[in-house]
Design a protein around this motif. Structure first.
Motif, PDB file in Angstrom:
ATOM      1  N   PHE A 418      -0.287   0.142  -9.114  1.00 12.92           N
ATOM      2  CA  PHE A 418      -0.913  -1.032  -8.511  1.00 12.92           C
ATOM      3  C   PHE A 418       0.135  -2.022  -8.024  1.00 12.92           C
ATOM      4  O   PHE A 418      -0.076  -2.727  -7.033  1.00 12.92           O
ATOM      5  N   GLN A 419       1.277  -2.080  -8.707  1.00 14.03           N
ATOM      6  CA  GLN A 419       2.361  -2.931  -8.233  1.00 14.03           C
ATOM      7  C   GLN A 419       2.889  -2.425  -6.899  1.00 14.03           C
ATOM      8  O   GLN A 419       3.172  -3.202  -5.991  1.00 14.03           O
ATOM      9  N   LEU A 420       3.016  -1.106  -6.778  1.00 17.17           N
ATOM     10  CA  LEU A 420       3.437  -0.519  -5.499  1.00 17.17           C
ATOM     11  C   LEU A 420       2.425  -0.841  -4.406  1.00 17.17           C
ATOM     12  O   LEU A 420       2.794  -1.119  -3.252  1.00 17.17           O
ATOM     13  N   LEU A 421       1.138  -0.808  -4.752  1.00 18.11           N
ATOM     14  CA  LEU A 421       0.083  -1.126  -3.790  1.00 18.11           C
ATOM     15  C   LEU A 421       0.208  -2.568  -3.321  1.00 18.11           C
ATOM     16  O   LEU A 421       0.090  -2.863  -2.127  1.00 18.11           O
ATOM     17  N   LEU A 422       0.473  -3.489  -4.265  1.00 20.77           N
ATOM     18  CA  LEU A 422       0.647  -4.891  -3.889  1.00 20.77           C
ATOM     19  C   LEU A 422       1.902  -5.098  -3.058  1.00 20.77           C
ATOM     20  O   LEU A 422       1.912  -5.865  -2.088  1.00 20.77           O
ATOM     21  N   ASP A 423       2.994  -4.386  -3.427  1.00 21.64           N
ATOM     22  CA  ASP A 423       4.227  -4.499  -2.648  1.00 21.64           C
ATOM     23  C   ASP A 423       4.011  -3.984  -1.227  1.00 21.64           C
ATOM     24  O   ASP A 423       4.473  -4.588  -0.247  1.00 21.64           O
ATOM     25  N   ALA A 424       3.300  -2.868  -1.099  1.00 21.70           N
ATOM     26  CA  ALA A 424       3.050  -2.276   0.217  1.00 21.70           C
ATOM     27  C   ALA A 424       2.179  -3.180   1.080  1.00 21.70           C
ATOM     28  O   ALA A 424       2.318  -3.203   2.310  1.00 21.70           O
ATOM     29  N   SER A 425       1.268  -3.932   0.434  1.00 20.10           N
ATOM     30  CA  SER A 425       0.350  -4.791   1.200  1.00 20.10           C
ATOM     31  C   SER A 425       1.080  -5.926   1.901  1.00 20.10           C
ATOM     32  O   SER A 425       0.524  -6.559   2.802  1.00 20.10           O
ATOM     33  N   GLU A 426       2.324  -6.200   1.508  1.00 19.08           N
ATOM     34  CA  GLU A 426       3.099  -7.233   2.184  1.00 19.08           C
ATOM     35  C   GLU A 426       3.585  -6.755   3.549  1.00 19.08           C
ATOM     36  O   GLU A 426       3.940  -7.564   4.411  1.00 19.08           O
ATOM     37  N   HIS A 427       3.591  -5.442   3.742  1.00 18.43           N
ATOM     38  CA  HIS A 427       4.076  -4.867   5.011  1.00 18.43           C
ATOM     39  C   HIS A 427       2.968  -4.137   5.772  1.00 18.43           C
ATOM     40  O   HIS A 427       3.040  -4.021   6.988  1.00 18.43           O
TER      41      HIS A 427
END
Length: 517
Positions: A418-427
């Motif tokens: 889920f952290q990766l999902l949140l990080d990806a949502s920035e881009h």
């Protein structure tokens, strides 16, 4: 030091009393004599002391010898030692009732021969008592010097315990305030329920730090002196250890603060500083973070005491003895938890003891006992990477508590995706996909005050279990079934399809995470 005194039986062995006779109360001959006084008046009520031996000629009661009965009664009430009478001059005969009373109360009634001056009796008796007291004081000083030298020479608790056990001729234990055995003599001797023991508190700076336990119930005067001196030197040794430990903890705390703040230290600098503080470079670390009521984190609080004891105990049970650390940082409690290196040889565990569990598993039962706590654990790392594990522990709490309102212990490994999902949502924008999949559900919740999105998330997170979803949402199973039927009508999808489950699970999780921002 509590000086006991000399028994009546021992005083009767003095040459001056060789012709004295015990005419009553023989069962009390082992009473302790601390003082000697002369009775001038029959009314002695109120001024008798425990351990007192009374001498009298009976002059004041010569007209009514029966008053001696009341004297014996008063001696018994005061727990006095004995009554010695010179009867020939003023009392021809001691009444039988007085003898019976002395037998009843076990107060020795001694008949002193005529012609012996009081001064000779009192002088010889007091000389015996004072000599015994002086000898005891000398031995006390010798014991104190011997035990104190052990502290000054930094001999350690084991050597001190061995010396005390030899002096009092029985096993001894020193127990910490958490109930752990700090030392025993003979070494590794276990305390059993059937043992007859006595114990005394050990304090440092007016704080209870443990108990001194000895393996016998009855102690003579010298043994009691040894115990008193032992309590003192054990307190000194534990104070010395406490000061050393406090200094070491303070230095380690400052070092860990540098690491947690992410200061620009090279790996070599971290390894060198760690070695000086007894933190070996090969150890593996993970950071835990506890949030909750600040009173739980105060020094000497029940929670903090129990937590530190548990961490210390399990740190000592690792393949090699490691040094974990607990530190308050603002309104949070930070746990720096160490394990041995993967190259360490396996530690031989006692028969029946299981292999050491992971830190989150070990601490979870304790954390669950205290309401209002939330705990996150970062992933394992080397010492110079603890800043990363610290950030991960914080993220584990934030993400985990948004996704599961019932859990209180979270690990970064569980929420990393889920952290990766949140990080990806920035881009990459996921809003269009999320709106396409669960937009209607979200709108329905807003218009009707329902929580269908949360219901769908928990349903998918539990593998489609109606019972588990109902438990997590605190509703009846039939309510979950009704909601799922309504959800399927709104989204028009069948969640038996694995791909649908995966897509909707990610969308609902992302929605809950973004909703709480």
């Amino acid at each position: 030091m509590n000086f006991e005194g000399v028994t009546v039986r021992e005083l009767l062995r003095l040459p001056i009393l060789k012709d004295a006779k015990v005419i009553g109360g023989e069962q009390g001959l082992d009473r302790i004599v601390r003082y000697i006084d002369i009775m001038e008046v029959p009314d002695i009520k109120g001024w008798l002391r425990e351990g007192e031996l009374i001498l009298t000629t009976g002059y004041s009661i010569r007209h009514d010898p029966g008053l001696l009965e009341d004297v014996v009664e008063q001696l018994d009430l005061a727990n006095a030692a004995a009554l010695a009478v010179k009867p020939e001059r003023f009392i021809t005969k001691i009444p039988q009732e007085v003898i019976d009373k002395s037998n009843l109360h076990h107060i020795p009634l001694i008949q002193i021969p005529p012609g012996i001056p009081y001064i000779d009796i009192t002088y010889n008796m007091m000389e015996q008592i004072l000599d015994r007291q002086a000898a005891l004081l000398r031995r006390s000083e010798e014991v104190y010097k011997a035990l104190t030298n052990l502290v000054l020479n930094n001999s350690g608790l084991q050597v001190m315990a061995d010396n005390v056990a030899e002096l009092i001729q029985c096993p001894v234990w020193v127990i910490s305030n958490t109930g752990d055995v700090l030392v025993s003599s003979p070494q590794d001797t276990q305390i059993t329920a059937s043992m007859k023991t006595r114990h005394w508190d050990v304090t440092v700076e007016k704080q209870f730090v443990g108990k001194l336990i000895v393996g016998k119930e009855q102690l003579d005067e010298f043994e009691q002196v040894c115990v008193e001196q032992a309590r003192l030197v054990f307190s000194l040794e534990l104070m010395r250890r406490k000061i050393a430990l406090d200094t070491e903890v303070k230095l380690r705390g400052s070092f860990f603060e540098e690491l947690l703040m992410g200061l620009p230290l090279s790996r070599q600098e971290v390894d060198d500083k760690g070695r000086k503080l007894g933190l070996l470079p090969g150890w593996i670390w993970e950071v835990g973070m506890i949030e909750g009521e600040p009173s739980h984190f105060e020094e000497q609080s029940s929670f903090l005491t129990e937590l530190q004891a548990l961490i210390q105990r399990h740190s000592e049970q690792r393949k090699v003895r490691v040094r974990s650390h607990v530190q308050r940082l603002g309104e949070r409690l930070i746990l720096l938890l160490a394990t041995g290196s993967s190259t360490d040889p396996p530690k031989k565990l006692p028969a029946g003891q299981e292999d050491i569990k992971e830190w989150p598993q070990l601490l979870a039962p304790l954390l669950a006992k205290w309401s209002g706590l939330r705990t996150g654990f970062g992933s394992k790392c080397s010492l110079w990477e603890v800043h990363r594990s610290y950030i991960e522990a914080r993220k584990a709490i934030i993400i985990g508590s948004h996704l599961d309102r019932n859990k209180t212990v979270f690990t970064f490994n569980d929420v990393e995706m889920f952290q990766l999902l949140l990080d990806a949502s920035e881009h990459v924008s996921f809003d269009e996909l999320m709106d396409k999949k669960i937009g209607k559900l979200s709108l329905y919740d807003k218009q009707n005050g329902t929580n269908l999105v949360s219901t769908l998330y928990y349903y998918l997170a539990t593998g489609g279990s109606l019972m588990e979803t109902a438990r997590l949402l605190y509703v009846h199973r039939n309510s979950v079934k009704y909601r799922m039927d309504r959800i399927k009508e709104i989204v028009g999808k069948d969640f038996d399809n694995p791909l649908n489950r995966f897509v909707y699970y990610l969308c609902t999780a992302f929605y809950l995470l973004k909703k709480e921002d």
